[in-house]
Design a protein around this motif. Structure first.
Motif, PDB file in Angstrom:
ATOM      1  N   GLN A  67      -5.170   5.286  -8.700  1.00  9.13           N
ATOM      2  CA  GLN A  67      -6.179   4.570  -7.916  1.00  9.13           C
ATOM      3  C   GLN A  67      -5.642   4.249  -6.516  1.00  9.13           C
ATOM      4  O   GLN A  67      -6.373   4.375  -5.529  1.00  9.13           O
ATOM      5  CB  GLN A  67      -6.603   3.290  -8.630  1.00  9.13           C
ATOM      6  N   LEU A  68      -4.378   3.845  -6.438  1.00  2.00           N
ATOM      7  CA  LEU A  68      -3.779   3.579  -5.129  1.00  2.00           C
ATOM      8  C   LEU A  68      -3.719   4.853  -4.288  1.00  2.00           C
ATOM      9  O   LEU A  68      -4.003   4.834  -3.087  1.00  2.00           O
ATOM     10  CB  LEU A  68      -2.376   2.992  -5.289  1.00  2.00           C
ATOM     11  N   GLU A  69      -3.359   5.964  -4.932  1.00  2.00           N
ATOM     12  CA  GLU A  69      -3.311   7.240  -4.214  1.00  2.00           C
ATOM     13  C   GLU A  69      -4.683   7.615  -3.676  1.00  2.00           C
ATOM     14  O   GLU A  69      -4.810   8.096  -2.544  1.00  2.00           O
ATOM     15  CB  GLU A  69      -2.795   8.351  -5.143  1.00  2.00           C
ATOM     16  N   VAL A  70      -5.723   7.387  -4.484  1.00  3.48           N
ATOM     17  CA  VAL A  70      -7.089   7.702  -4.047  1.00  3.48           C
ATOM     18  C   VAL A  70      -7.463   6.827  -2.861  1.00  3.48           C
ATOM     19  O   VAL A  70      -8.030   7.314  -1.868  1.00  3.48           O
ATOM     20  CB  VAL A  70      -8.096   7.522  -5.211  1.00  3.48           C
ATOM     21  N   MET A  71      -7.130   5.545  -2.930  1.00  2.48           N
ATOM     22  CA  MET A  71      -7.453   4.641  -1.828  1.00  2.48           C
ATOM     23  C   MET A  71      -6.727   5.058  -0.555  1.00  2.48           C
ATOM     24  O   MET A  71      -7.313   5.061   0.537  1.00  2.48           O
ATOM     25  CB  MET A  71      -7.112   3.195  -2.209  1.00  2.48           C
ATOM     26  N   GLU A  72      -5.459   5.421  -0.681  1.00  2.67           N
ATOM     27  CA  GLU A  72      -4.691   5.871   0.478  1.00  2.67           C
ATOM     28  C   GLU A  72      -5.268   7.167   1.035  1.00  2.67           C
ATOM     29  O   GLU A  72      -5.383   7.334   2.257  1.00  2.67           O
ATOM     30  CB  GLU A  72      -3.221   6.067   0.099  1.00  2.67           C
ATOM     31  N   SER A  73      -5.670   8.058   0.153  1.00  2.00           N
ATOM     32  CA  SER A  73      -6.255   9.323   0.586  1.00  2.00           C
ATOM     33  C   SER A  73      -7.575   9.091   1.308  1.00  2.00           C
ATOM     34  O   SER A  73      -7.854   9.729   2.343  1.00  2.00           O
ATOM     35  CB  SER A  73      -6.477  10.227  -0.636  1.00  2.00           C
ATOM     36  N   GLU A  74      -8.389   8.185   0.785  1.00  3.42           N
ATOM     37  CA  GLU A  74      -9.659   7.862   1.447  1.00  3.42           C
ATOM     38  C   GLU A  74      -9.418   7.275   2.828  1.00  3.42           C
ATOM     39  O   GLU A  74     -10.135   7.586   3.781  1.00  3.42           O
ATOM     40  CB  GLU A  74     -10.472   6.898   0.583  1.00  3.42           C
ATOM     41  N   GLN A 106      -9.418   7.996   8.750  1.00  3.08           N
ATOM     42  CA  GLN A 106      -8.698   8.070  10.022  1.00  3.08           C
ATOM     43  C   GLN A 106      -8.831   9.459  10.636  1.00  3.08           C
ATOM     44  O   GLN A 106      -9.056   9.584  11.846  1.00  3.08           O
ATOM     45  CB  GLN A 106      -7.221   7.723   9.818  1.00  3.08           C
ATOM     46  N   ALA A 107      -8.716  10.483   9.810  1.00  2.00           N
ATOM     47  CA  ALA A 107      -8.848  11.854  10.310  1.00  2.00           C
ATOM     48  C   ALA A 107     -10.252  12.096  10.834  1.00  2.00           C
ATOM     49  O   ALA A 107     -10.447  12.723  11.887  1.00  2.00           O
ATOM     50  CB  ALA A 107      -8.506  12.858   9.212  1.00  2.00           C
ATOM     51  N   SER A 108     -11.242  11.585  10.113  1.00  2.00           N
ATOM     52  CA  SER A 108     -12.629  11.741  10.542  1.00  2.00           C
ATOM     53  C   SER A 108     -12.873  11.043  11.879  1.00  2.00           C
ATOM     54  O   SER A 108     -13.521  11.592  12.773  1.00  2.00           O
ATOM     55  CB  SER A 108     -13.561  11.174   9.467  1.00  2.00           C
ATOM     56  N   SER A 109     -12.326   9.846  12.022  1.00  2.00           N
ATOM     57  CA  SER A 109     -12.472   9.113  13.285  1.00  2.00           C
ATOM     58  C   SER A 109     -11.815   9.873  14.432  1.00  2.00           C
ATOM     59  O   SER A 109     -12.377   9.975  15.537  1.00  2.00           O
ATOM     60  CB  SER A 109     -11.856   7.727  13.183  1.00  2.00           C
ATOM     61  N   SER A 110     -10.635  10.407  14.174  1.00  2.00           N
ATOM     62  CA  SER A 110      -9.932  11.178  15.206  1.00  2.00           C
ATOM     63  C   SER A 110     -10.727  12.414  15.592  1.00  2.00           C
ATOM     64  O   SER A 110     -10.861  12.729  16.786  1.00  2.00           O
ATOM     65  CB  SER A 110      -8.553  11.608  14.705  1.00  2.00           C
ATOM     66  N   LEU A 111     -11.275  13.108  14.608  1.00  2.00           N
ATOM     67  CA  LEU A 111     -12.063  14.307  14.894  1.00  2.00           C
ATOM     68  C   LEU A 111     -13.336  13.965  15.667  1.00  2.00           C
ATOM     69  O   LEU A 111     -13.719  14.677  16.602  1.00  2.00           O
ATOM     70  CB  LEU A 111     -12.417  15.044  13.600  1.00  2.00           C
ATOM     71  N   GLU A 112     -13.980  12.862  15.283  1.00  2.00           N
ATOM     72  CA  GLU A 112     -15.177  12.440  16.007  1.00  2.00           C
ATOM     73  C   GLU A 112     -14.837  12.095  17.451  1.00  2.00           C
ATOM     74  O   GLU A 112     -15.585  12.428  18.379  1.00  2.00           O
ATOM     75  CB  GLU A 112     -15.828  11.249  15.302  1.00  2.00           C
ATOM     76  N   SER A 113     -13.719  11.430  17.644  1.00  2.00           N
ATOM     77  CA  SER A 113     -13.284  11.081  18.987  1.00  2.00           C
ATOM     78  C   SER A 113     -13.001  12.341  19.807  1.00  2.00           C
ATOM     79  O   SER A 113     -13.431  12.447  20.970  1.00  2.00           O
ATOM     80  CB  SER A 113     -12.038  10.203  18.919  1.00  2.00           C
ATOM     81  N   LEU A 114     -12.279  13.274  19.229  1.00  2.00           N
ATOM     82  CA  LEU A 114     -11.991  14.532  19.922  1.00  2.00           C
ATOM     83  C   LEU A 114     -13.268  15.304  20.233  1.00  2.00           C
ATOM     84  O   LEU A 114     -13.416  15.877  21.316  1.00  2.00           O
ATOM     85  CB  LEU A 114     -11.043  15.394  19.087  1.00  2.00           C
TER      86      LEU A 114
END
Length: 76
Positions: free
Chosen positions: A45-52, A57-65
């Motif tokens: 569950q912790l791994e899933v939360m970290e992955s989410e 963060q990756a999605s935000s970075s891609l949207e910003s780019l």
């Protein structure tokens, strides 16, 4: 008749006690497995939360780019 019944009762009681000990051991093993599985579940569950979180963060970075790229394209 009583002479036969008493040894049979003793044998049955002994068998029941052995079965009880076997079941107690099985319960102890299952409790250990349960504890192990609960720990593994918490870890997953912790791994899933970290992955989410990383995905957000990756999605935000891609949207910003993408926004920067669109702005640069509009400017030219």
């Amino acid at each position: 008749m009583l002479e036969n019944t008493l040894p049979q009762l003793e044998q049955l009681i002994e068998q029941i006690l052995e079965k009880n000990n076997t079941l107690k051991n099985q319960v102890a093993e299952l409790e250990q497995q349960k504890a192990s599985l609960m720990e593994e579940n918490e870890s997953l569950q912790l791994e899933v939360m970290e992955s989410e979180e990383k995905q957000k963060q990756a999605s935000s970075s891609l949207e910003s780019l993408l926004g920067k790229l669109q702005s640069a394209q509009e400017a030219s």
